[in-house]
Design a protein around this motif. Structure first.
Motif, short mmCIF file in Angstrom:
data_model
loop_
_atom_site.label_atom_id
_atom_site.label_comp_id
_atom_site.label_asym_id
_atom_site.label_seq_id
_atom_site.Cartn_x
_atom_site.Cartn_y
_atom_site.Cartn_z
N PRO A 129 0.96 5.35 4.08
CA PRO A 129 -0.54 4.80 3.34
C PRO A 129 -1.58 6.20 3.67
O PRO A 129 -2.49 6.11 3.00
CB PRO A 129 -0.88 3.58 4.09
CG PRO A 129 0.06 3.88 5.41
CD PRO A 129 1.17 4.52 5.14
N THR A 130 -1.25 6.82 4.52
CA THR A 130 -2.19 7.99 4.74
C THR A 130 -1.49 9.33 4.54
O THR A 130 -2.32 10.35 4.82
CB THR A 130 -2.66 8.01 6.19
OG1 THR A 130 -1.56 8.44 7.14
CG2 THR A 130 -3.29 6.56 6.94
N GLN A 187 -7.57 4.46 -1.16
CA GLN A 187 -6.66 3.77 -0.30
C GLN A 187 -7.32 2.61 0.27
O GLN A 187 -6.84 1.51 0.47
CB GLN A 187 -6.39 4.70 0.84
CG GLN A 187 -5.12 5.70 0.52
CD GLN A 187 -3.92 5.08 -0.28
OE1 GLN A 187 -3.96 4.79 -1.42
NE2 GLN A 187 -2.89 4.99 0.38
N ARG A 188 -8.90 2.53 0.35
CA ARG A 188 -9.41 1.44 0.92
C ARG A 188 -9.39 0.27 -0.24
O ARG A 188 -9.24 -0.76 0.00
CB ARG A 188 -10.93 1.72 1.17
CG ARG A 188 -11.02 2.45 2.63
CD ARG A 188 -12.50 3.08 2.49
NE ARG A 188 -12.66 3.66 3.77
CZ ARG A 188 -12.66 4.81 4.13
NH1 ARG A 188 -11.85 5.77 3.23
NH2 ARG A 188 -12.95 5.32 5.48
N GLN A 242 1.48 5.56 -0.95
CA GLN A 242 0.75 6.79 -0.44
C GLN A 242 -0.53 7.29 -1.67
O GLN A 242 -1.44 7.60 -1.48
CB GLN A 242 1.71 8.02 -0.65
CG GLN A 242 1.28 9.27 -0.13
CD GLN A 242 2.08 10.53 0.11
OE1 GLN A 242 2.97 9.97 0.51
NE2 GLN A 242 1.75 11.49 -0.14
N SER A 243 -0.07 6.70 -2.92
CA SER A 243 -1.00 7.25 -3.95
C SER A 243 -0.55 6.49 -5.17
O SER A 243 0.55 6.12 -5.37
CB SER A 243 -1.35 8.69 -4.16
OG SER A 243 0.01 9.13 -4.47
N VAL A 262 -8.51 4.65 7.38
CA VAL A 262 -7.81 3.68 6.54
C VAL A 262 -6.92 2.89 7.52
O VAL A 262 -6.73 1.70 7.19
CB VAL A 262 -7.08 4.75 5.55
CG1 VAL A 262 -6.05 3.92 4.79
CG2 VAL A 262 -8.32 5.29 4.39
N VAL A 307 0.82 -1.27 -0.01
CA VAL A 307 0.04 -0.04 0.10
C VAL A 307 1.12 1.21 0.14
O VAL A 307 1.80 1.43 0.85
CB VAL A 307 -0.99 0.04 1.26
CG1 VAL A 307 -1.99 1.27 1.19
CG2 VAL A 307 -1.95 -1.33 1.37
N ALA A 347 3.71 -0.87 3.62
CA ALA A 347 2.86 0.39 3.45
C ALA A 347 3.82 1.39 3.50
O ALA A 347 4.46 1.84 4.79
CB ALA A 347 1.65 0.42 4.47
#
Ligand SMILES: Nc1ncnc2c1ncn2[C@@H]1O[C@H](COP(=O)(O)OP(=O)(O)OP(=O)(O)O)[C@@H](O)[C@H]1O
Length: 416
Positions: free
Chosen positions: A244-245, A224-225, A166-167, A256, A164, A241
């Protein structure tokens, strides 16, 4: 016999491996992933690439970046270049990883914190086998990633690791269900099997209503989900990750993280989270800090937030849609371009979600919709790609989507 990492739920005994390697990976407290004396020297990496291409510059470090060639016995030293007539003078420089040893127990969650440039992402990538360190070893269930060929590491990542970031990890051309299904198809499942399992994960995380949405039609938190569902659907042994947020507000970030930690806990997956956010780190059972390429270990946290998260069921992000008379009609009774309701989606074969996703697009968008092979390849060839180079070929893209109901039902969305 399949590699040990393909059957993480079984006791793993590797003939000839160190005693440490012979363990049951599911037993709490057992080490599932460990690094020993990791060094990452990007300058040596660049020097090696230059020397391989005949360019002059800093001479490569002998043995560095060779599969299975950690610096046995002799500690790696960033100034220990061989000089050659054409080489630039060796100068001391910072190592991205400076003799880092780390161990992760099965089911454990660890936050990696530290200032920008301290080596957090480099550590994550080395542990995940995305980059090969200059020296040192990374062992997953006793298997040395640094000694594996690229293809072996790619296969391992697909089967045992979830990612996972960041984007930017979802393919913009595909609806959520197909984004989640993609790693499963790479693992050998048919389109129908993969999308059915993807739909189960969407259901499990309360995201069924997003099945037909493409990333561009989702919020950052929703993306993200979906990325979490995609990472967890292979039931990995370890989830990596990286921030991740990082692109989310505090409230969404907390939600998340709750979903990530609970889903990982339910799968028995260990989690490594790179973050600048102490609130995110608070979800993990342990925190370590990177500073100038060195790792310092911290005491285990008293409260294990992953267990707390697991104790609280994840709430669906949107209330379930009320059944309507239209919702009770079979999907086949829908007009051609009608969007199915949630209830109808639930009653239809999972793989039809993609078909309806395309039908929901306004006509003018449908006609301009063409997945970009170039974009797909760029994404998959990225050093950050968990799926590996095989996913980057047009042949893969064509085969992965040739049975797609998007193409079959509409003639649109085919690769060109
Ligand atoms: N591909 C690369 N080539 C050369 N140097 C690199 C490369 N990737 C990272 N570095 C360098 O390695 C060091 C560690 O970078 P890394 O991205 O691991 O840090 P980080 O702690 O994750 O930073 P941030 O919090 O800003 O993401 C930095 O000095 C960085 O400039």
């Amino acid at each position: 016999m399949p590699p040990a990492w393909q059957s993480p739920t079984q006791s793993t005994v590797i003939p000839g491996a160190s005693p440490m390697a012979n363990y049951d990976a599911t037993q709490p407290g057992r080490i599932v992933l460990e690094s020993n004396d990791l060094v990452m020297d990007y300058s040596a990496d660049i020097a090696r690439a230059r020397s391989e291409h005949g360019a002059t510059g800093v001479a490569a470090v002998p043995g560095a970046l060779q599969a299975g060639a950690p610096q046995a016995g002799a500690p790696y030293n960033s100034t220990s270049y061989n000089s050659s007539p054409n080489a630039m003078p060796a100068v001391p420089h910072a190592l991205a990883l400076n003799h880092v040893s780390f161990a992760l127990a099965a089911g454990e969650s660890v936050a990696v914190m530290g200032p920008s440039g301290s080596g957090k992402t480099t550590l994550l990538h080395a542990l995940a086998g995305i980059i090969r360190p200059t020296s040192g070893t990374v062992r997953f269930q006793g298997n040395d990633l640094t000694a594996m060929k690229d293809a072996e590491r790619t296969k391992l990542r697909r089967g045992a690791f979830g990612f996972v970031f960041q984007s930017g990890q979802l393919l913009p051309e595909l609806p959520a269900v197909e984004n989640i299904a993609l790693p499963l198809m790479l693992g050998g499942l048919s389109y129908e099997q993969a999308t059915d399992r993807a739909m189960l994960w969407l259901e499990r995380l309360g995201l069924r209503h997003l099945a037909a949405q493409r990333p561009g039609e989702m919020s950052g938190g929703q993306m993200q989900r979906i990325a979490i569902a995609r990472a967890l659907c292979i039931e990995p042994a370890v989830v990596f990750a990286d921030e991740p947020t990082g692109a989310l507000d505090q409230t969404t970030g907390r939600e998340v993280m709750g979903i990530l930690m609970q889903a990982a806990h339910d799968c028995g997956a260990a989690v490594i989270v790179v973050t600048h956010d102490v609130n995110v780190a608070g979800f993990c059972s342990r925190m370590v800090t990177m500073s100038d390429g060195r790792l310092s270990q911290a005491e285990p946290r008293r409260a294990n937030r992953s267990q707390q998260a697991a104790a609280q069921p994840v709430q669906p992000t949107q209330p379930a849609q009320q059944p309507t008379s239209a919702a009770n009609q079979p999907a086949s009774a829908l007009p051609h371009n009608a969007a199915p309701t949630v209830a109808q989606q639930r009653s239809m074969p999972a793989h039809q979600a993609g078909t309806f996703a395309n039908n929901q697009l306004p006509a003018e968008r449908s006609t301009v919709y063409r997945p970009s092979v170039a974009g797909f390849m760029a994404m998959q060839q990225s050093a950050f790609s968990p799926l590996g180079a095989a996913a980057s070929t047009p042949a893969f893209a064509a085969s992965a989507l040739s049975s797609s109901p998007i193409a079959a039902a509409t003639g649109r969305g085919t690769w060109r």
